[in-house]
Scaffold this motif. Sequence first.
Motif, mmCIF file in Angstrom:
data_model
loop_
_atom_site.group_PDB
_atom_site.id
_atom_site.type_symbol
_atom_site.label_atom_id
_atom_site.label_comp_id
_atom_site.label_asym_id
_atom_site.label_seq_id
_atom_site.Cartn_x
_atom_site.Cartn_y
_atom_site.Cartn_z
ATOM 1 N N UNK A 151 -9.003 4.771 -1.812
ATOM 2 C CA UNK A 151 -9.911 5.772 -2.394
ATOM 3 C C UNK A 151 -9.136 6.997 -2.857
ATOM 4 N N UNK A 152 -8.065 7.349 -2.141
ATOM 5 C CA UNK A 152 -7.260 8.516 -2.539
ATOM 6 C C UNK A 152 -6.686 8.333 -3.936
ATOM 7 N N UNK A 153 -6.245 7.135 -4.227
ATOM 8 C CA UNK A 153 -5.699 6.871 -5.558
ATOM 9 C C UNK A 153 -6.819 6.853 -6.598
ATOM 10 N N UNK A 154 -7.934 6.223 -6.258
ATOM 11 C CA UNK A 154 -9.043 6.151 -7.221
ATOM 12 C C UNK A 154 -9.565 7.537 -7.589
ATOM 13 N N UNK A 210 -11.696 5.636 -14.210
ATOM 14 C CA UNK A 210 -11.727 4.197 -13.976
ATOM 15 C C UNK A 210 -12.270 3.471 -15.205
ATOM 16 N N UNK A 211 -11.637 2.358 -15.516
ATOM 17 C CA UNK A 211 -12.103 1.527 -16.637
ATOM 18 C C UNK A 211 -11.998 0.067 -16.211
ATOM 19 N N UNK A 212 -13.097 -0.641 -16.322
ATOM 20 C CA UNK A 212 -13.059 -2.083 -16.076
ATOM 21 C C UNK A 212 -13.084 -2.793 -17.419
ATOM 22 N N UNK A 231 0.817 -1.215 0.000
ATOM 23 C CA UNK A 231 0.000 0.000 0.000
ATOM 24 C C UNK A 231 0.854 1.269 0.000
ATOM 25 N N UNK A 232 2.073 1.185 0.531
ATOM 26 C CA UNK A 232 2.943 2.366 0.565
ATOM 27 C C UNK A 232 3.229 2.886 -0.842
ATOM 28 N N UNK A 233 3.209 2.004 -1.837
ATOM 29 C CA UNK A 233 3.473 2.439 -3.208
ATOM 30 C C UNK A 233 2.388 3.398 -3.686
ATOM 31 N N UNK A 234 1.151 3.170 -3.243
ATOM 32 C CA UNK A 234 0.080 4.078 -3.637
ATOM 33 C C UNK A 234 0.338 5.487 -3.101
ATOM 34 N N UNK A 235 0.824 5.575 -1.862
ATOM 35 C CA UNK A 235 1.156 6.875 -1.300
ATOM 36 C C UNK A 235 2.235 7.580 -2.098
#
Length: 292
Positions: free
Chosen positions: A184-187, A192-194, A141-145
Amino acid sequence: MSTPVFTSVDDTRDRLAETGYLPSDAIATTVYLAATLGRPLLIEGPAGVGKTALAGALAAATGNDLVRLQCYEGVDEARALYEWNHAKQLLRISAEQSGGWDDVRTDIFGEEFLLARPLLTAVRSERPVVLLVDELDKADEEMEGLLLELLSEFQVTIPELGTIHARHRPLVVLTSNATRELSEALRRRCLFLHIDYPDAALEQRIVQSHVPDLDDTLAASLVRVVGALRGLELRKAPSVAETVDWAGTLISLGADRLDPQLVRDSLGVVLKHQSDIELAHAKLDLDRELAG
């Protein structure tokens, strides 16, 4: 005002198709919006549906270089952003033994000793690039930060050098197989594309674009069998790329139609676990699938 990357959704679809990537309407629309709005694109979906391939196609369609960060458990700032060349720093310190520490300290944290990793490479590129952060869900998760500053401001900060702004705003594509929930911060910073497996008609077009010698009947049978395989509870469902591989294999074998024995003999092209092959042998009703 900068020149738009794509002029319309149709232009996006056509230019991606020219690279060999046939997008659905949803894919073409979301890619157009991401490029036009300058927003990062977060793509989720099962493995093997073309998420990474879309980033490559986007680079080819725009004529930009592709800079790729492949994520894995344990990837950190030193592998993603930058690290200092410690060996070179030690050599410099040794060579400056007669000098003062303040002079040496200033020297060894300069550009000469900086090793740029993918994120910094994308920010400092002299030309526009497509930045692919692949399989982000595999990273901690640290990578997202670490990514938040880049995704919102298109800049990175190195304490010794300050904030470095992107020379050209990169087209950022993040992919995830959804093995864990992203923050959620990253999103919030992304469109967004699924992407799911393509419907049968689109998959047949994709296969025949890559294997043009495959006739319509054989292609339709192949796609139908692959769809049936994906309906089983396999350890690994066949990817679109593996469907294409299977089509090429059938051409190599000189096949002009699929029969149950040929399917069973060549299942190893699309199924990669013995348990999956045994399940297919036991559960797949080939007579029905091949009859259409």
